[in-house]
Design a protein around this motif. Structure first.
Motif, PDB file in Angstrom:
ATOM      1  N   UNK A   3       0.842  -1.184   0.000  1.00  0.00           N
ATOM      2  CA  UNK A   3       0.000   0.000   0.000  1.00  0.00           C
ATOM      3  C   UNK A   3       0.880   1.238   0.000  1.00  0.00           C
ATOM      4  N   UNK A   4       0.376   2.300  -0.613  1.00  0.00           N
ATOM      5  CA  UNK A   4       1.075   3.577  -0.614  1.00  0.00           C
ATOM      6  C   UNK A   4       0.575   4.389   0.575  1.00  0.00           C
ATOM      7  N   UNK A   5       1.490   4.722   1.471  1.00  0.00           N
ATOM      8  CA  UNK A   5       1.129   5.342   2.740  1.00  0.00           C
ATOM      9  C   UNK A   5       1.676   6.764   2.853  1.00  0.00           C
ATOM     10  N   UNK A  11       5.746  13.398   2.189  1.00  0.00           N
ATOM     11  CA  UNK A  11       6.468  12.136   2.135  1.00  0.00           C
ATOM     12  C   UNK A  11       5.480  10.977   2.021  1.00  0.00           C
ATOM     13  N   UNK A  12       5.754  10.073   1.080  1.00  0.00           N
ATOM     14  CA  UNK A  12       4.954   8.855   0.937  1.00  0.00           C
ATOM     15  C   UNK A  12       5.908   7.684   0.742  1.00  0.00           C
ATOM     16  N   UNK A  13       5.404   6.480   1.006  1.00  0.00           N
ATOM     17  CA  UNK A  13       6.222   5.287   0.827  1.00  0.00           C
ATOM     18  C   UNK A  13       5.315   4.092   0.589  1.00  0.00           C
ATOM     19  N   UNK A  14       5.781   3.156  -0.224  1.00  0.00           N
ATOM     20  CA  UNK A  14       5.070   1.892  -0.400  1.00  0.00           C
ATOM     21  C   UNK A  14       5.491   0.969   0.734  1.00  0.00           C
ATOM     22  N   UNK A 367       5.579   2.662  -8.008  1.00  0.00           N
ATOM     23  CA  UNK A 367       6.037   3.983  -8.431  1.00  0.00           C
ATOM     24  C   UNK A 367       5.178   5.101  -7.840  1.00  0.00           C
ATOM     25  N   UNK A 368       4.363   4.772  -6.853  1.00  0.00           N
ATOM     26  CA  UNK A 368       3.460   5.751  -6.269  1.00  0.00           C
ATOM     27  C   UNK A 368       4.129   7.031  -5.780  1.00  0.00           C
ATOM     28  N   UNK A 369       5.230   6.939  -5.027  1.00  0.00           N
ATOM     29  CA  UNK A 369       5.879   8.182  -4.589  1.00  0.00           C
ATOM     30  C   UNK A 369       6.300   9.077  -5.755  1.00  0.00           C
ATOM     31  N   UNK A 370       6.809   8.465  -6.823  1.00  0.00           N
ATOM     32  CA  UNK A 370       7.174   9.251  -8.010  1.00  0.00           C
ATOM     33  C   UNK A 370       5.928   9.862  -8.644  1.00  0.00           C
ATOM     34  N   UNK A 371       4.842   9.095  -8.703  1.00  0.00           N
ATOM     35  CA  UNK A 371       3.602   9.608  -9.272  1.00  0.00           C
ATOM     36  C   UNK A 371       3.082  10.817  -8.520  1.00  0.00           C
TER      37      UNK A 371
END
Length: 391
Positions: A3-5, A11-14, A367-371
């Motif tokens: 999950x992307x948190x 700041x986000x992280x998978x 790639x969620x943080x990049x998105x």
């Protein structure tokens, strides 16, 4: 599951989190096929919504496949392809029976927070902080959907997953504004913001008979989409005086209807915008209402304005004198998507509404943080970043 948190301001992280489980007989578990960023997510990302906690799963706009159903679910079964409204509503309280679904009395298990802020609690929303229920979001492989018989809608055959995705939040939010503001055939409508919600509000206005629709923004990729896919006139506020240009295009009166689809982090030009930005960054005001203020001044006498952009608390220099003396009608709401999603899906199926073009950047969840960086910083013409948690 992955999950992307949200892990802190900007700041986000998978991360690996627990799989969701059926907690109520009316729940379903959905395998998320597509989920997208939304402009209102940026308020969470930037720390403007103080009730976020590190580790909260982001995402409220999504569609997918049902993989488990609670014993009281009647409208869905395993294998169904559905799109889910971002707001969570029971379908049975006074507000739901009056089709005011985002105001549901039972959708938010943490009502004290919004009662303190706004005088009354509103409904719950996926991943929109603990003030709106603390629900885990859709940027994950699986998500629990409460009250699924009311909030999940079957996707018609012939409507693609990508087209259906934006029937979750962007389209019904735009429809809420265009419907409740009271557009009548022949109206001139101006929309502030050419993101997903603004484009959908503009298209809804056209389908309701608006004679002229003008979308205001500064980003060329969004203005190009508004012209090509929506068919609206466009106005770049960095190149022209919005109020003067709108009067020029409307015989000196101004628009009959103004829809603000920007919210608490509105961009602008000039000293007033800089003043608002400094006050917001110093937390001397929670919201900067640049677009909303401009819409109030631009609207014709006796006209109507609807605020669709998310606002959290207090704004400065709100021109209430203009509202009263011009005889304006002003409304606002979070989306009542349960009312509009079936008709939106039908408009898509009938070829009357395009939504897929909003997905400018499609990528795996990893790639969620990049998105989110691309979406926040408007890199590479990013209008929406779409994540594919599962294949």
């Amino acid at each position: 599951m992955k999950a992307l948190c949200w892990t802190g301001v900007n700041e986000t992280a998978v991360e690996t989190v627990d799989d969701p489980k059926i907690l109520n007989d009316h729940d379903v578990i959905l395998r998320v096929k597509l989920t997208t960023t939304c402009g209102s997510d940026l308020h969470l990302l930037g720390g403007y919504i103080p009730t976020m906690r590190a580790g909260d799963v982001l995402g409220h706009e999504f569609m997918g496949e049902v993989v488990e159903v609670g014993p009281s679910v009647r409208k869905h079964q395993v294998g169904d392809r559905v799109v889910v409204c971002s707001f969570i509503a029971c379908g049975e309280c006074w507000y739901c029976t009056h089709e005011l679904f985002s105001l549901c009395d039972n959708g938010n298990p943490n009502p004290a927070l919004t009662e303190t802020m706004w005088g009354s609690a509103i409904g719950g929303c996926f991943a929109y902080s603990h003030a709106l229920g603390g629900y885990a979001g859709s940027h994950a492989e699986y998500v629990r959907v409460p009250y699924a018989d009311h909030g999940a809608f079957p996707v018609p055959d012939g409507v693609s997953d990508m087209a259906a995705l934006f029937a979750s939040d962007a389209a019904p939010t735009g429809w809420t504004g265009a419907d409740l503001v009271g557009i009548t055939p022949g109206d001139v409508v101006a929309v502030w913001g050419a993101g997903g919600v603004g484009q959908m509000a503009a298209r809804a206005a056209m389908l309701k008979g608006a004679e002229q629709v003008i979308i205001i923004d500064r980003l060329p990729e969004r203005l190009a989409q508004a012209h090509q896919y929506i068919g609206a006139e466009t106005l770049d506020y960095t190149k022209e005086s919005v109020t003067a240009e709108l009067k020029e295009r409307t015989g000196g009166r101004g628009p009959d209807v103004c829809i603000e689809a920007v919210g608490m982090e509105a961009h602008g030009t000039g000293a007033q915008y800089l003043y608002d930005q400094v006050k917001q960054q110093m937390r001397l005001q929670t919201d900067r209402p640049t677009a909303l203020r401009e819409a109030i001044y631009a609207c014709r006498k006796g006209g109507s304005l609807f605020s669709l952009g998310v606002f959290g608390g207090l704004v400065d220099k709100f021109p209430f004198g203009a509202i009263m003396n011009k005889g304006m009608t002003v409304r606002g709401a979070q989306q009542h998507g349960h009312r509009y999603i079936p008709q939106i899906l039908q408009h898509i199926a009938d070829g009357e509404l395009d939504t897929e073009h909003l997905a400018t950047h499609v990528m795996p969840l990893d790639d969620g943080p990049r998105g989110y960086r691309m979406f926040k910083e408007k890199q590479d013409g990013c209008v929406r970043a779409v994540f594919q948690p599962t294949k």
